[in-house]
Design a protein around this motif. Structure first.
Motif, PDB file in Angstrom:
ATOM      1  N   VAL A   1       0.862  -1.172   0.000  1.00 11.67           N
ATOM      2  CA  VAL A   1       0.000   0.000   0.000  1.00 11.67           C
ATOM      3  C   VAL A   1       0.902   1.227   0.000  1.00 11.67           C
ATOM      4  CG1 VAL A   1      -1.747   1.272   1.303  1.00 11.67           C
ATOM      5  CG2 VAL A   1      -1.868  -1.229   1.167  1.00 11.67           C
ATOM      6  N   GLY A   2       0.569   2.205  -0.825  1.00 11.12           N
ATOM      7  CA  GLY A   2       1.401   3.388  -1.004  1.00 11.12           C
ATOM      8  C   GLY A   2       1.356   4.357   0.165  1.00 11.12           C
ATOM      9  N   ALA A   3       1.573   5.622  -0.131  1.00 11.69           N
ATOM     10  CA  ALA A   3       1.695   6.656   0.900  1.00 11.69           C
ATOM     11  C   ALA A   3       0.412   6.849   1.703  1.00 11.69           C
ATOM     12  CB  ALA A   3       2.103   7.979   0.257  1.00 11.69           C
ATOM     13  N   ALA A   4      -0.726   6.614   1.086  1.00 10.52           N
ATOM     14  CA  ALA A   4      -2.008   6.775   1.784  1.00 10.52           C
ATOM     15  C   ALA A   4      -2.641   5.401   2.009  1.00 10.52           C
ATOM     16  CB  ALA A   4      -2.944   7.641   0.957  1.00 10.52           C
ATOM     17  N   PRO A   5      -3.384   5.220   3.082  1.00  9.52           N
ATOM     18  CA  PRO A   5      -4.090   3.947   3.288  1.00  9.52           C
ATOM     19  C   PRO A   5      -4.989   3.646   2.081  1.00  9.52           C
ATOM     20  CG  PRO A   5      -4.209   5.289   5.262  1.00  9.52           C
ATOM     21  CD  PRO A   5      -3.628   6.156   4.175  1.00  9.52           C
ATOM     22  N   ALA A   6      -5.211   2.363   1.799  1.00  7.96           N
ATOM     23  CA  ALA A   6      -6.017   1.955   0.649  1.00  7.96           C
ATOM     24  C   ALA A   6      -7.332   1.344   1.121  1.00  7.96           C
ATOM     25  CB  ALA A   6      -5.253   0.936  -0.188  1.00  7.96           C
ATOM     26  N   ILE A   7      -8.406   1.752   0.481  1.00  2.00           N
ATOM     27  CA  ILE A   7      -9.712   1.161   0.767  1.00  2.00           C
ATOM     28  C   ILE A   7      -9.839  -0.096  -0.092  1.00  2.00           C
ATOM     29  CG2 ILE A   7     -12.211   1.477   0.675  1.00  2.00           C
ATOM     30  CD1 ILE A   7     -11.667   4.521   0.977  1.00  2.00           C
ATOM     31  N   LEU A   8     -10.237  -1.191   0.534  1.00  4.93           N
ATOM     32  CA  LEU A   8     -10.436  -2.441  -0.183  1.00  4.93           C
ATOM     33  C   LEU A   8     -11.931  -2.715  -0.295  1.00  4.93           C
ATOM     34  CD1 LEU A   8      -7.433  -2.524   0.788  1.00  4.93           C
ATOM     35  CD2 LEU A   8      -7.636  -4.975   0.540  1.00  4.93           C
ATOM     36  N   TYR A   9     -12.353  -3.028  -1.517  1.00  3.97           N
ATOM     37  CA  TYR A   9     -13.759  -3.212  -1.847  1.00  3.97           C
ATOM     38  C   TYR A   9     -14.048  -4.670  -2.226  1.00  3.97           C
ATOM     39  CZ  TYR A   9     -13.710   1.901  -2.402  1.00  3.97           C
ATOM     40  OH  TYR A   9     -13.572   3.251  -2.194  1.00  3.97           O
TER      41      TYR A   9
ATOM     42  N   GLN B   1      -0.852   2.085   5.304  1.00  2.00           N
ATOM     43  CA  GLN B   1       0.335   2.367   4.502  1.00  2.00           C
ATOM     44  C   GLN B   1       1.383   1.274   4.723  1.00  2.00           C
ATOM     45  OE1 GLN B   1       2.408   5.918   5.662  1.00  2.00           O
ATOM     46  NE2 GLN B   1       3.899   5.745   4.032  1.00  2.00           N
ATOM     47  N   GLY B   2       1.969   0.790   3.625  1.00  3.32           N
ATOM     48  CA  GLY B   2       3.046  -0.189   3.693  1.00  3.32           C
ATOM     49  C   GLY B   2       2.602  -1.636   3.746  1.00  3.32           C
ATOM     50  N   MET B   3       1.328  -1.901   3.959  1.00  3.71           N
ATOM     51  CA  MET B   3       0.838  -3.279   4.071  1.00  3.71           C
ATOM     52  C   MET B   3       1.072  -4.035   2.756  1.00  3.71           C
ATOM     53  SD  MET B   3      -3.000  -4.464   4.996  1.00  3.71           S
ATOM     54  CE  MET B   3      -3.589  -6.083   4.624  1.00  3.71           C
ATOM     55  N   PRO B   4       1.674  -5.221   2.824  1.00  3.62           N
ATOM     56  CA  PRO B   4       1.870  -5.996   1.605  1.00  3.62           C
ATOM     57  C   PRO B   4       0.566  -6.662   1.165  1.00  3.62           C
ATOM     58  CG  PRO B   4       2.744  -7.198   3.479  1.00  3.62           C
ATOM     59  CD  PRO B   4       2.289  -5.862   3.987  1.00  3.62           C
TER      60      PRO B   4
END
Length: 137
Positions: free
Chosen positions: A17-25, A40-43
């Motif tokens: 996950v990039g610089a901002a947290p990612a929403i997963l749908y 952020q950073g989560m593989p």
């Protein structure tokens, strides 16, 4: 010659996950149900893509969709074993540099390693962890 190329054909595609947290749908659309927010950073393992979206798997095995633009090519790992030890060298007789709780994110330094994985913690600690103590390889 073909045997040498075979392992690369089966390599998993991991992103972080990039610089901002990612929403997963649950679907490849922002109109889908939001499942959770990945920090952020989560593989994440990329399984497939559809337009600007990627289907991913997390360390728990959960499947979801997220916009591809929110992921980074940087390779991180997540500790999956409580109390995983990061050693100064690639063996258990080396000095223990740190003990990592389950869920701690570590940067993958050497993606070619098999048994002992060279990692770096965000605090600058650089060492080796057993491959079976982390997820994201």
């Amino acid at each position: 010659m073909l045997l040498l190329a075979a392992p690369a054909a089966f390599a998993f595609d991991f992103r972080s996950v990039g610089a901002a947290p990612a929403i997963l749908y649950d679907t490849p659309s922002s109109k889908g149900a939001r499942m959770y927010v990945a920090p952020q950073g989560m593989p994440l393992q990329v399984l497939s893509s559809y337009a600007d979206w990627v289907k991913v798997r997390d360390a728990n095995g959960d499947l979801a969709w997220t916009p591809a633009k929110g992921l980074s090519a940087r390779r991180n790992l997540v500790v999956r074993t409580p109390g995983a030890k990061v050693f100064a060298g690639p063996d258990e007789s080396s000095q223990v540099l740190m003990t990592a709780d389950k869920g701690v994110i570590l940067e993958l330094v050497d993606p070619t390693a098999l048994t002992w994985i060279r990692v770096r913690h965000r605090d600058g600690i650089d060492g080796y962890v057993r491959a079976n103590d982390v997820w994201g390889l």
